[in-house]
Design an enzyme around this catalytic site. Sequence first.
Site, PDB file in Angstrom:
ATOM      1  N   ASP A 171    -131.390 -12.615  98.297  1.00 23.82           N
ATOM      2  CA  ASP A 171    -129.936 -12.229  99.772  1.00 23.82           C
ATOM      3  C   ASP A 171    -130.758 -10.820  99.886  1.00 23.82           C
ATOM      4  O   ASP A 171    -130.141 -10.194 101.567  1.00 23.82           O
ATOM      5  CB  ASP A 171    -128.689 -11.611  98.619  1.00 23.82           C
ATOM      6  CG  ASP A 171    -128.082 -12.950  98.188  1.00 23.82           C
ATOM      7  OD1 ASP A 171    -128.764 -13.587  98.420  1.00 23.82           O
ATOM      8  OD2 ASP A 171    -127.527 -12.774  97.208  1.00 23.82           O
TER       9      ASP A 171
ATOM     10  N   ASP B  18    -126.165   7.665 105.234  1.00 24.41           N
ATOM     11  CA  ASP B  18    -125.368   6.111 104.806  1.00 24.41           C
ATOM     12  C   ASP B  18    -125.851   5.031 106.711  1.00 24.41           C
ATOM     13  O   ASP B  18    -126.195   3.481 105.845  1.00 24.41           O
ATOM     14  CB  ASP B  18    -123.938   6.585 105.182  1.00 24.41           C
ATOM     15  CG  ASP B  18    -123.451   7.014 104.178  1.00 24.41           C
ATOM     16  OD1 ASP B  18    -124.180   7.805 103.212  1.00 24.41           O
ATOM     17  OD2 ASP B  18    -122.000   7.297 104.248  1.00 24.41           O
TER      18      ASP B  18
ATOM     19  N   ASP C 148    -126.595  -3.182 146.615  1.00 26.01           N
ATOM     20  CA  ASP C 148    -124.858  -3.770 146.098  1.00 26.01           C
ATOM     21  C   ASP C 148    -124.840  -2.761 147.273  1.00 26.01           C
ATOM     22  O   ASP C 148    -125.143  -1.136 147.253  1.00 26.01           O
ATOM     23  CB  ASP C 148    -125.275  -2.774 144.350  1.00 26.01           C
ATOM     24  CG  ASP C 148    -123.424  -2.780 144.087  1.00 26.01           C
ATOM     25  OD1 ASP C 148    -122.277  -2.446 145.630  1.00 26.01           O
ATOM     26  OD2 ASP C 148    -123.252  -1.929 143.551  1.00 26.01           O
TER      27      ASP C 148
ATOM     28  N   GLU D  82    -121.428  -2.708 148.089  1.00 22.36           N
ATOM     29  CA  GLU D  82    -120.259  -2.908 148.227  1.00 22.36           C
ATOM     30  C   GLU D  82    -119.648  -4.271 148.159  1.00 22.36           C
ATOM     31  O   GLU D  82    -119.868  -4.711 149.495  1.00 22.36           O
ATOM     32  CB  GLU D  82    -118.906  -1.887 148.767  1.00 22.36           C
ATOM     33  CG  GLU D  82    -117.899  -1.737 147.902  1.00 22.36           C
ATOM     34  CD  GLU D  82    -117.444  -1.435 146.652  1.00 22.36           C
ATOM     35  OE1 GLU D  82    -117.579  -2.364 145.813  1.00 22.36           O
ATOM     36  OE2 GLU D  82    -117.915   0.375 146.073  1.00 22.36           O
TER      37      GLU D  82
ATOM     38  N   ASP E 192    -117.958   1.215 141.178  1.00 21.94           N
ATOM     39  CA  ASP E 192    -116.348   1.989 141.260  1.00 21.94           C
ATOM     40  C   ASP E 192    -116.179   1.528 139.676  1.00 21.94           C
ATOM     41  O   ASP E 192    -115.002   1.725 138.711  1.00 21.94           O
ATOM     42  CB  ASP E 192    -115.151   0.864 141.712  1.00 21.94           C
ATOM     43  CG  ASP E 192    -115.755  -0.691 141.001  1.00 21.94           C
ATOM     44  OD1 ASP E 192    -116.841  -0.535 139.908  1.00 21.94           O
ATOM     45  OD2 ASP E 192    -115.413  -1.354 141.520  1.00 21.94           O
TER      46      ASP E 192
ATOM     47  N   HIS F  10    -126.669  -9.641 101.604  1.00 23.10           N
ATOM     48  CA  HIS F  10    -125.248  -9.722 101.564  1.00 23.10           C
ATOM     49  C   HIS F  10    -124.828 -10.760 100.174  1.00 23.10           C
ATOM     50  O   HIS F  10    -125.854 -10.964 100.014  1.00 23.10           O
ATOM     51  CB  HIS F  10    -125.370 -11.023 102.588  1.00 23.10           C
ATOM     52  CG  HIS F  10    -126.353 -12.057 102.723  1.00 23.10           C
ATOM     53  ND1 HIS F  10    -126.137 -13.138 101.489  1.00 23.10           N
ATOM     54  CD2 HIS F  10    -127.886 -12.632 102.591  1.00 23.10           C
ATOM     55  CE1 HIS F  10    -127.108 -14.415 101.770  1.00 23.10           C
ATOM     56  NE2 HIS F  10    -128.694 -13.791 101.993  1.00 23.10           N
TER      57      HIS F  10
HETATM   58  O1  AHR Z   1    -121.617   3.475  99.891  1.00 21.52           O
HETATM   59  C1  AHR Z   1    -121.678   4.640  99.752  1.00 21.52           C
HETATM   60  C2  AHR Z   1    -121.427   6.085  99.982  1.00 21.52           C
HETATM   61  O2  AHR Z   1    -120.012   5.714  99.651  1.00 21.52           O
HETATM   62  C3  AHR Z   1    -121.460   6.644 101.100  1.00 21.52           C
HETATM   63  O3  AHR Z   1    -122.963   7.309 100.425  1.00 21.52           O
HETATM   64  C4  AHR Z   1    -120.516   7.406 101.359  1.00 21.52           C
HETATM   65  O4  AHR Z   1    -120.378   7.798 102.510  1.00 21.52           O
HETATM   66  C5  AHR Z   1    -119.242   6.793 100.911  1.00 21.52           C
HETATM   67  O5  AHR Z   1    -118.612   7.690  99.999  1.00 21.52           O
HETATM   68  O1  AHR Z   2    -123.627 -14.263 101.171  1.00 17.79           O
HETATM   69  C1  AHR Z   2    -123.003 -14.912 100.883  1.00 17.79           C
HETATM   70  C2  AHR Z   2    -124.285 -15.587  99.386  1.00 17.79           C
HETATM   71  O2  AHR Z   2    -123.081 -15.486  98.473  1.00 17.79           O
HETATM   72  C3  AHR Z   2    -125.035 -14.546  98.944  1.00 17.79           C
HETATM   73  O3  AHR Z   2    -126.291 -15.986  98.847  1.00 17.79           O
HETATM   74  C4  AHR Z   2    -124.656 -14.782  97.292  1.00 17.79           C
HETATM   75  O4  AHR Z   2    -125.646 -13.883  96.737  1.00 17.79           O
HETATM   76  C5  AHR Z   2    -122.991 -14.478  97.400  1.00 17.79           C
HETATM   77  O5  AHR Z   2    -122.612 -16.295  96.635  1.00 17.79           O
HETATM   78  O1  AHR Z   3    -120.463  -4.323 144.724  1.00 20.34           O
HETATM   79  C1  AHR Z   3    -120.397  -4.841 143.853  1.00 20.34           C
HETATM   80  C2  AHR Z   3    -119.311  -3.691 142.406  1.00 20.34           C
HETATM   81  O2  AHR Z   3    -118.243  -4.522 143.461  1.00 20.34           O
HETATM   82  C3  AHR Z   3    -119.605  -2.528 142.828  1.00 20.34           C
HETATM   83  O3  AHR Z   3    -120.834  -1.968 142.394  1.00 20.34           O
HETATM   84  C4  AHR Z   3    -118.260  -1.993 142.759  1.00 20.34           C
HETATM   85  O4  AHR Z   3    -117.638  -0.956 143.121  1.00 20.34           O
HETATM   86  C5  AHR Z   3    -117.814  -3.452 142.971  1.00 20.34           C
HETATM   87  O5  AHR Z   3    -116.241  -3.256 141.978  1.00 20.34           O
END
Ligand code: AHR
Ligand code: AHR
Ligand code: AHR
Length: 524
Positions: free
Chosen positions: A513, A460, A242, A244, A323, A488
């Site tokens: 699922d 979570d 590279d 430039e 850049d 799902h």
């Molecule tokens: O998804 C279940 C709970 O919902 C999660 O732990 C929390 O972040 C939210 O209150």
């Molecule tokens: O998420 C797609 C489908 O929706 C799942 O297989 C089923 O549980 C629901 O009806």
């Molecule tokens: O030379 C390729 C690229 O072109 C460089 O990394 C950048 O500065 C410009 O967009």
Amino acid sequence: MHVLPTLLRSCPRRLRSAVLSVLAAFATIAALVVGVGAPQAAAASSLPCDVYAAAGTPCVAAHSLVRALYSSYSGSLYQVKRASDGATANIGLLATGGYANAAAQDSFCSGTTCIITEIYDQSPRHNHLTIEGAGGAGAADVGSPADALPVTVGGHQVYGLEISAGMGYRDNSTSGVAVNGQAEGMYMVTSGTHVNNRCCFDYGNAETNNTDTGNGHMDAINFGTECWFSPCYGQGPWVQADLENGLFQSDAGYSKNTSNTGTGPLPFVTALLKNNGQNHFALKYGNAQSGGLTTTYSGGEPTTSGYSPMHQEGAIVLGTGGDNSNGSIGSFFEGVMTSGIPTDAADDAVQSNIVSVGYGGSTGSTGTLNAGSEISLRATTSCCTTDYVRHQNDAAVISPLTSSSSSLDKSDATWIVRKGLADSSCVSFESRNYPGDFLRHYNYRLYRQPMDGTSQFRADATFCPQTGKSGTGTSFASYNYPTKYLRHYNNNVYIASNGGSNAWDSSTSWSDDVSWAVSAPWAP
Ligand code: AHR
Ligand code: AHR
Ligand code: AHR
């Protein structure tokens, strides 16, 4: 020479430069007297910057997440910052001249997440890299997750640097790096498994103001599948220069070498560029796990105006274009820049040393639940066997993906496996195109949201894999609701129990699922 970096670090900068020049001159004379490729340059205990110093082309930058690049180096390799309290820690070596102390990172980051905030220069020049600011072509970057790329080196568990889009590091105020047509060499150890065709996964010399200031103002190694000047041969990824306004494979830009089809998905690649700044540059690559280097180009500077002589500015960039074009991805384990153009014998000795340390382990090996791997998650219920978990408008849904889906849809359906944010024996799923965002449940529904460092978020966003409840694939138990599994339902994604008060807890087709096929990523 081995104590040199430590000694010089305590000298005033001006004295240091004088001492370095005198030593460089001696080393050059010594190299001439004993002949290029003298055994001294290849001594078994010589690490890359020892080799380049002995050859008269000392390192002016030496960056590594995984090991010392001088046999005398005993300082820190990089700095991490943890999400829980914003505290930082320096990660150093297990021994002088040795390997990274990744256990120190694991313990500092335990129960939270860390990003890499600084990569230290092991050379006496103090050219440390910090998270790159906004540039002409990209908003300010974010730091890379510190545990994103677990590999082994010398038999030790260490972490490489994994760059996703929107990540990059830079130093715009350097010492000793080539400017205005001075000669320099550089190499990095990277990976062929985590690349794309966006601009520009680079390591090397760049502009000091994060903007494109014209032809010849950069001199950096580029590694990826972006073919700037047609033709390029094969699928790549290629080691390119590279300089430039272009990723060069020859003086014409395009490849003149039909056998240069790129490295393919080699897990560890040595990528090398040298440029005398006046009328010659060369590109080489090698397998960092075995064998020597192959030269893909050695010849004149680009014939377009502005490259002969070069106009380097001396900043150092890692992970983006000059850049701050930051759509590219890549991996970085170690890299150096030298003052002066190294001999081929010194390059060969460096490659031997790289091979000798024994890089190993997965580097984003795809389609598995190993940390660092990229995956897509396919539904296995008969309704839906071409549907994958993707985020859309920030929520998780399943929808059909095919090879002709848009690259946005493919990225939305690609997840990077991380060690579980709340329990490292489980997993978390980071969004491929929203680095730092993870799949988490909230009110039992799954969303893509930025990791906020809280213990609630970590819980979570943590899922514990087990054999698929239907007998097929993998089921993922919620870390904080262990009887609820990733499911799902009506094309949305929830954590659901087998029977319960919510509609999505329905027992009908529950076991299908909640059983997922962990698949190759749509957007590697
Ligand atoms: O998804 C279940 C709970 O919902 C999660 O732990 C929390 O972040 C939210 O209150
Ligand atoms: O998420 C797609 C489908 O929706 C799942 O297989 C089923 O549980 C629901 O009806
Ligand atoms: O030379 C390729 C690229 O072109 C460089 O990394 C950048 O500065 C410009 O967009």
